[in-house]
Design a protein around this motif. Structure first.
Motif: not given
Length: 320
Positions: A191-216
């Protein structure tokens, strides 16, 4: 008139995407783009790998839009024959990364472009499995296909639409939070990557600050959970929630479960996490929607509406 794809003053992108000078690559469910323009048509050039991915095109106030299948690499008319004037277009990738990735190479057609104005009231982010990806939602029998999957029809997108929230989704059919069943990898590791299959690049969490996060996440874990390994699910859920709280200090974090049935071991793991974090902005929402009528036992469009309405009712007093 061609659009500069990296001009964020004009075009706005949904989702965790790879932005490069020559192309924008979309991995995930409901990833895509929007912009305002003056003109009568929009043409876009795509590369799809593999082919036959599905896009939903929305113009102005249209909530249903039209579908475009990318069945060859090249140019596609996204919309045409509009009244000449100002318009807004939104383009969403309907399919999850399992069915392929899509690269946008060029946009042309409008007479001119208008500066992007944020029209959203909230930002939502979803981490999910096939339920959030929309697997089987069109109820086509024998349908493991891009036609049968549509993330723009799920409970998640419907909830976003109701609250006028920008969607961001990381969802993959068969994925577990912690206990591998259908894949040998899990969401917690990806989940800390841009994608779950092509997952080599770490995601920058500062790019999007959600009001709500849902874990299903838990429906796939339930197929492999037992009394001995249930602690793995419980500890991993706690760890992911704890990490998301550190990444998003002000967000509401809502753990969802039960759209395809409830396993007590999974439910207990979630409830233990909520109790352990002891945070008023971290909550659990259990669903009681009944049997699913989509393909392969998954939620259908009708189930998605019921689940969306249940989650909307849960969120209204929080948001108000």
């Amino acid at each position: 008139m061609k659009l500069d794809l990296i001009n964020e003053k004009i075009i706005h992108y949904f989702g965790r995407n790879k932005v490069e000078k020559d192309c924008i690559t979309f991995f995930n469910t409901c990833s895509g783009f929007t912009f305002d323009f003056i003109g009568t048509k929009v043409i876009a050039k795509f590369i799809s790998n593999p082919l036959n991915l599905k896009l939903r095109i929305l113009v102005d106030d249209d909530k249903i839009g039209k579908l475009v299948f990318i069945n060859t690499n090249g140019e596609y008319v996204l919309v045409d024959n509009l009244v000449n004037g100002p318009h807004t277009i939104k383009v969403f990738k309907c399919n999850s990364e399992e069915w392929g990735v899509l690269s946008l190479l060029e946009i042309d057609g409008p007479e001119s472009y208008l500066e992007y104005q944020n029209k959203y009231d909230y930002k939502f982010e979803f981490f999910g499995d096939s339920i959030t990806a929309g697997y089987g939602i069109n109820s086509i029998q024998g349908g493991d296909s891009t036609e049968n999957e549509d993330g723009t029809l799920t409970y998640a997108k419907r909830v976003c639409d109701y609250f006028n929230a920008e969607p961001r989704m990381l969802a993959q059919s068969g994925i577990s939070l912690a206990i591998p069943v259908w894949h040998d990898w899990i969401m917690y590791d990806r989940y800390k990557y841009y994608s779950v299959i092509n997952y080599q690049v770490p995601y920058d969490f500062t790019k999007y600050n959600p009001d709500f996060v849902f874990i299903n996440l838990g429906t796939n874990d339930s197929a492999g959970v037992n009394k001995e390994n249930s602690i793995i699910y419980k500890d991993t859920m706690y760890q992911m929630v704890h990490e998301l709280r550190e990444l998003y200090p002000q967000s509401y974090i809502i753990v969802l479960y039960g759209m395809m049935g409830v396993n007590p071991l999974i439910k207990n793991g979630i409830e233990a996490t909520i109790k352990r974090v002891n945070d008023k902005k971290i909550m659990y929402k259990e669903f009681h929607s009944g049997p699913c009528s989509g393909w392969n036992g998954h939620p259908s469009k009708e189930n998605a509406i019921i689940d969306a309405n249940e989650l909307i009712a849960f969120l209204i007093p929080i948001i108000n």
